[in-house]
Design an enzyme around this catalytic site. Structure first.
Site, PDB file in Angstrom:
ATOM      1  N   ILE A   1       0.814  -1.225   0.000  1.00 21.74           N
ATOM      2  CA  ILE A   1       0.000   0.000   0.000  1.00 21.74           C
ATOM      3  C   ILE A   1       0.838   1.262   0.000  1.00 21.74           C
ATOM      4  O   ILE A   1       0.303   2.359  -0.098  1.00 21.74           O
ATOM      5  CB  ILE A   1      -0.958   0.030   1.201  1.00 21.74           C
ATOM      6  CG1 ILE A   1      -0.191  -0.053   2.521  1.00 21.74           C
ATOM      7  CG2 ILE A   1      -2.000  -1.058   1.086  1.00 21.74           C
ATOM      8  CD1 ILE A   1      -1.072   0.119   3.753  1.00 21.74           C
ATOM      9  N   GLY A   2       2.153   1.154   0.113  1.00 25.77           N
ATOM     10  CA  GLY A   2       2.962   2.364   0.080  1.00 25.77           C
ATOM     11  C   GLY A   2       4.354   2.124   0.592  1.00 25.77           C
ATOM     12  O   GLY A   2       4.743   0.998   0.913  1.00 25.77           O
TER      13      GLY A   2
ATOM     14  N   GLY B   1       6.990   3.740   3.404  1.00 20.16           N
ATOM     15  CA  GLY B   1       7.213   4.646   4.518  1.00 20.16           C
ATOM     16  C   GLY B   1       8.579   5.274   4.435  1.00 20.16           C
ATOM     17  O   GLY B   1       9.306   5.141   3.443  1.00 20.16           O
ATOM     18  N   GLY B   2       8.968   5.977   5.515  1.00 17.27           N
ATOM     19  CA  GLY B   2      10.257   6.647   5.516  1.00 17.27           C
ATOM     20  C   GLY B   2      11.420   5.686   5.489  1.00 17.27           C
ATOM     21  O   GLY B   2      12.534   6.072   5.176  1.00 17.27           O
TER      22      GLY B   2
ATOM     23  N   GLY C   1      10.854   1.892   4.687  1.00 18.04           N
ATOM     24  CA  GLY C   1      10.538   0.560   4.218  1.00 18.04           C
ATOM     25  C   GLY C   1       9.203   0.499   3.507  1.00 18.04           C
ATOM     26  O   GLY C   1       8.464   1.469   3.444  1.00 18.04           O
TER      27      GLY C   1
ATOM     28  N   VAL D   1       5.309  -0.821   3.052  1.00 22.65           N
ATOM     29  CA  VAL D   1       4.205  -1.013   3.989  1.00 22.65           C
ATOM     30  C   VAL D   1       3.140  -1.863   3.312  1.00 22.65           C
ATOM     31  O   VAL D   1       2.753  -1.597   2.163  1.00 22.65           O
ATOM     32  CB  VAL D   1       3.608   0.337   4.436  1.00 22.65           C
ATOM     33  CG1 VAL D   1       2.483   0.113   5.444  1.00 22.65           C
ATOM     34  CG2 VAL D   1       4.689   1.211   5.048  1.00 22.65           C
TER      35      VAL D   1
ATOM     36  N   LYS E   1       5.131  -2.981   8.349  1.00 23.92           N
ATOM     37  CA  LYS E   1       6.265  -2.344   7.676  1.00 23.92           C
ATOM     38  C   LYS E   1       7.424  -3.316   7.626  1.00 23.92           C
ATOM     39  O   LYS E   1       7.826  -3.886   8.638  1.00 23.92           O
ATOM     40  CB  LYS E   1       6.700  -1.072   8.403  1.00 23.92           C
ATOM     41  CG  LYS E   1       7.888  -0.373   7.724  1.00 23.92           C
ATOM     42  CD  LYS E   1       8.457   0.757   8.556  1.00 23.92           C
ATOM     43  CE  LYS E   1       7.540   1.940   8.582  1.00 23.92           C
ATOM     44  NZ  LYS E   1       8.185   3.092   9.260  1.00 23.92           N
TER      45      LYS E   1
ATOM     46  N   ASP F   1      11.545  13.505  11.646  1.00 23.34           N
ATOM     47  CA  ASP F   1      10.997  13.457  10.287  1.00 23.34           C
ATOM     48  C   ASP F   1       9.503  13.774  10.322  1.00 23.34           C
ATOM     49  O   ASP F   1       8.689  13.069   9.728  1.00 23.34           O
ATOM     50  CB  ASP F   1      11.251  12.086   9.662  1.00 23.34           C
ATOM     51  CG  ASP F   1      11.096  12.109   8.135  1.00 23.34           C
ATOM     52  OD1 ASP F   1      11.105  13.218   7.563  1.00 23.34           O
ATOM     53  OD2 ASP F   1      10.958  11.037   7.537  1.00 23.34           O
TER      54      ASP F   1
END
Length: 993
Positions: free
Chosen positions: A673-674, A676-677, A679, A681, A695, A809
């Site tokens: 689904i995406g 992350g900063g 890794g 997800v 993640k 972050d």
């Protein structure tokens, strides 16, 4: 000799014997007192007490001085690393003790003893220790001439009244303690023998009283870092013996008093960071000045030309005022000039030529003025310079060649002028150069290959010039390079493959040039890259699959000549539009892009199909030969797999309703689904319908660098130790419990992989809701609730947790939204826990943590991080919520971000209303402006001027929308005080730097 004649000698002998006996007993008593003093303290790093042993006379002890009669008069043991609780009443039993110097040690605990034994003391120095509690009553110390308790750890109310008895004081230093707030102590005005008065940073409030001018013997007066207000007293001009006057960091107002020029002995004057105004004419006769610091005030008018004739002046800092006219052209002619900072004024005329005449100048800061003319050639030989910043002026001509290669220069900042010419090969000598900022000028020519010899460089910004030619192939030698911005030039040729060797790169911007060739696949090996902009060039070929492994917050390769399929992870919603303008590109079935069209009808595709058919037959024959072998091995393989499950280590941080098999079986590409900063997800749906987010932390040595591998294969790759992002996230989140911080259920690790299991937030991130094709209308009440919820999450991290956590972050894509659009702070891969020692609050790594557009400006100078850096990033998020815009957009102008854009619009209430998102109804715009003002405070350039997150929450609560207040009143039966919360602190909210 007669008996009568010998009698006087006999009595003399008896008297001397008696006296010797008394002295012996007295010496023994002092010896015992000193040994008890030694027993109460210890020093592990020095030999302070090495000579304090039996058989040695007290007068031979280190740090002990005696009078002519052999009694101890002085104990002098500063800087000896003494540790322990001070037995002050005991040591004061020494009958002749006059001086006690114990400063700069590690003495601790309270001083609760009666000081009546210390009445003979004349000098008492306990400064820079670690005492606790209150300062005891000092009334009995009437003979004191020197009292130093500076930075000694005391707190609570100070016994100011007891100073009335200390009329012999010549030296009084009480600063840098956390005393209870109090008005300026009038008792001090009675100490007419004072030569030295240090009351900085001790919580003084109110005005400096008239009467300070009666302390005419003062040579040093320091009242800085308090809450003093009002004018500088007129009678301060009576202190004609003053050599140092420090009033900085208060709230003083008005002009410099008339007659101030009478203080002709003044050598150091610092009244910076106040609200003073008027001109500087009263200072023209202070010819003995060595240092003059008046920055961050509202002074106006011209700088007196007499300053150029001051023969001792070496430090002149006047930045952030309203000064006009030109600088005295003889500045530095007479002296070993060290520092000048006149930035952010309205100064005109040329740069003085002689400030490095004597070869001592280190800091030359003149940015954001209206200086004209050329940069004087005299500075090309100024080898002592460390910072040379003259950006945002109207300078012209070429830069003298030698300046590029000054050996100690850390910062070259010539941006936003009319400078021209080339960067010369001298830059090879710039071994100390960190930052090269020359954007928005008229520089031309090629970028010399010698720039690769400036190996300390962290940041390069050459944007908006006329550079041409190739980017040097040797650029990969710059291992510390963090930011490189070459956009808006005429660079041509290929992007060097060697750029992949710049392992610290965080930002690459080569937009709007004429670059050709393919995008180097080596860029995919850069572990810290989070912003890549190659738009508006003539690049060809496909987008390298290696870029899929990058953790990009900004990805833009639009308007090139690229072809082929966009890698799936780069076709996510957050990158929507990043590949526009290249008709040959196609997307995947994921995100906002349509699928790539089938090319099976082409002749090439047909040949490929025929080849694959033939190859398939060959493979099938081979498989038949292996079938029996595979079947015989299957049972052993199944047993091995069963054993491998036992190697998974599950650490739960909450009650779990699932097993590791539930998670592992769902780590598939179709569940991605995406990113992350740190890794990929995945979404996991359990058998009971519960949704989780998992993640998979990248490891730079293995799985994160090979985008071709499947997720299952990545789980099997070998590595050594957990990735730092994994450790940071687990350490930060494992014990945190807060409604606005994402829930971490467990970690699942093995020798081969690291997984983190979180709650699933169905409404994705705030970034998605504001900026992507997942965009959803957010009314102002919802935006406000998101703002205050996220603020409370950060407040808990900074203030409510046992060990403060710095996120490092903070950005809208790391603020996730649940089904009710309530926010959660997420992605702690860069988080840092502040340890009890205090050393954990900073990070001096050359790699700047965070995301482009959200990174606080102090990183450009110190690369250090603390909680105020999070506050800055949160201020950017607030600006996104109010304006609906991204942190980086073209409309802000070259090299500008949302912070600079908002600041440029903040001149009036009307102009601030104009930047509010047009989707916010008119009735809420005043409420939005209040939040925008809070955002401005959060993004103050200096960290010390930013509020804490606790204060941010309070300010946001004060800015609650009127409709929400009305609803709250209607739903609450309790009596209301009749004053709306939003009105109570309107002035507090509307004040911004």
């Amino acid at each position: 000799m007669s008996r009568r004649a010998t009698a006087p000698y006999f009595f003399r002998f008896l008297f001397l014997t008696f006296l010797f006996s008394c002295l012996s007993r007295c010496g023994a008593a002092e010896f015992d007192i000193l040994l008890k003093f030694k027993a109460a303290l210890h020093s592990s790093d020095t030999h302070a007490f090495h000579s304090w042993i039996p058989g040695n006379a007290p007068c031979n002890f280190t740090g002990v001085l005696c009078g002519s009669d052999g009694s101890v008069t002085e104990i002098n043991l500063p800087n000896q690393r003494l540790v322990g609780v001070l037995p002050l009443d005991s040591i004061c039993q020494l009958p002749s003790l006059r001086v006690l110097y114990l400063g700069n040690n590690f003495l601790h605990g309270p001083i609760t003893q009666d000081l009546n034994n210390c009445t003979r003391l004349q000098h008492l120095d306990l400064g820079f220790n670690f005492f606790s509690g209150r300062v005891p009553d000092l009334s009995s110390l009437s003979k004191l001439e020197l009292l130093n308790l500076n930075g000694s750890g005391f707190s609570g109310p100070f016994p100011w009244k007891s100073l009335e008895n200390l009329t012999n004081l010549a030296f009084l230093s009480l600063g840098d303690n956390q005393f209870d707030a109090s008005p300026f102590p009038l008792e001090v005005l009675k100490l007419r023998k004072l030569h030295w008065l240090y009351l900085s940073n001790c919580s003084l409030q109110g005005q400096i009283p008239t009467g300070i001018g009666n302390l005419v013997l003062l040579t040093n007066l320091e009242l800085s870092s308090n809450d003093l207000i009002g004018n500088i007293p007129a009678d301060i001009v009576n202190l004609k013996n003053l050599t140092q006057l420090e009033l900085y960091a208060n709230g003083l107002t008005g002009n410099i008093p008339v007659g101030f020029g009478k203080l002709t002995s003044l050598r150091n004057f610092d009244a910076s960071t106040n609200n003073l105004e008027g001109d500087l004419s009263e200072l023209r006769s202070l010819t003995q000045l060595i240092s003059l610091q008046l920055f961050e005030n509202s002074f106006s008018g011209e700088i007196p030309k007499e300053f150029g004739d001051f023969k001792y002046l070496v430090n002149l800092t006047l930045y952030r005022n309203n000064l006009t006219g030109s600088l005295p052209q003889r500045l530095g002619y007479w002296t070993d000039f060290d520092t000048i900072d006149v930035s952010e004024n309205y100064l005109t005329g040329p740069i003085p030529t002689d400030m490095c005449k004597n070869g001592k100048l280190k800091v030359l800061l003149m940015l954001q003025n209206k200086f004209t003319g050329e940069i004087p050639a005299t500075y090309s030989n100024c080898s002592t310079l460390t910072r040379f910043r003259v950006s945002n002026n109207s300078l012209s001509g070429s830069v003298p060649a030698g300046i590029w290669g000054l050996p100690n220069l850390n910062i070259i900042d010539f941006a936003m002028n009319h400078l021209e010419g080339a960067i010369t090969s001298d830059i090879a000598n710039a071994k100390a150069l960190w930052q090269l900022y020359i954007a928005n000028n008229r520089f031309s020519g090629e970028l010399p290959s010698e720039i690769s010899e400036a190996t300390a460089v962290v940041s390069i910004d050459l944007s908006s010039n006329n550079f041409s030619g190739d980017i040097p192939l040797s650029i990969g030698k710059l291992k510390k390079l963090n930011i490189i911005q070459l956009q808006d030039n005429m660079f041509s040729g290929r992007i060097p493959d060697s750029l992949g060797s710049c392992v610290s790169l965080n930002v690459i911007n080569f937009a709007n040039n004429s670059l050709t060739g393919q995008i180097p696949s080596t860029l995919g090996t850069l572990p810290s890259l989070n912003s890549l902009n190659l738009s508006n060039n003539q690049l060809t070929g496909s987008i390298p699959a290696s870029l899929s492994s990058l953790r990009l917050s900004l990805f833009d390769v639009s308007h090139n000549r690229l072809t082929g399929c966009i890698p799936q992870s780069l076709a996510l919603e957050g990158y929507n539009g990043s590949s526009a303008g290249s008709p040959g590109l196609c997307g995947s079935n994921n995100g906002c892009y349509g699928p790539c069209p089938s090319d099976s009808g082409s002749s090439v595709g047909l040949l490929t199909l025929v080849f694959c058919f033939v190859a398939g037959i060959v493979v099938l024959i081979a498989l038949l030969g292996c079938f029996i072998f595979i079947k015989s091995k299957r049972r052993n393989d199944e047993q091995d797999r069963a054993l491998s499950k036992d190697s998974w280590n599950v650490k739960s941080f909450r009650v779990l309703s699932f097993s590791e098999e539930d998670i592992l079986n769902s780590i598939k590409e179709e569940n991605l689904i995406g990113k992350g900063g740190s890794g990929k997800v995945y979404k996991v749906i359990l058998g009971n319908g519960k949704e989780l987010a998992v993640k998979h932390i990248w490891n730079s040595k293995s799985e994160g660098r090979k985008s071709q591998s499947s997720s299952t294969a990545m789980l099997k790759k070998k590595r050594s130790g957990n990735p730092p992002e994994f450790d940071a996230e687990v350490t930060a989140l494992s014990s945190i419990r807060h409604v606005n911080v994402v829930k971490l259920y467990c970690s699942i690790t093995s020798e081969d992989s690291c997984l983190l299991v979180y709650e699933f937030l169905p409404n994705r991130s705030l970034w998605d809701r504001l900026h992507t094709c997942q965009m959803r209308e957010l009314d102002w009440n919802t935006r406000y609730e998101i703002a205050i919820g996220a603020a409370k999450g950060l407040e808990y991290l900074h203030h409510g947790y046992e060990r403060p956590v710095i996120h490092r972050d903070v950005k809208s894509s790391n603020i996730l939204l649940d089904e009710f659009l309530k926010p959660r702070i997420a992605d702690f891969g860069l988080a840092k826990i502040v340890h009890a020692s205090g050393g954990g609050g900073s990070d001096s790594s050359q790699v700047i943590p965070g995301t482009h557009g959200y990174i606080a400006p102090e990183y450009a100078y110190t690369c250090k991080v603390n909680e105020k850096s999070d506050v800055y990033s949160f201020g950017v998020v607030l600006m996104e919520l109010v304006t609906g815009k991204k942190p980086i957009e073209a409309e802000y102008g070259e090299n500008k971000d949302i912070v600079q854009w908002v600041y440029s619009k903040a001149g009036s209430r009307e102009s601030m209303t104009e930047v509010v998102d047009e989707r916010i109804p008119q009735g809420f715009r005043e409420d939005a402006v209040k939040v925008l003002r809070i955002a401005i405070r959060c993004t103050a350039r200096l960290p010390v001027l930013r509020p804490s997150m606790r204060t941010v929450v309070q300010m946001l609560e004060d800015a609650e929308p009127r409709q929400l207040v009305s609803i709250a009143i209607a739903e609450d039966d309790r009596t209301h005080d009749g004053v709306h919360t939003e009105d109570k602190n309107v002035d507090h909210i509307d004040q911004w730097p």
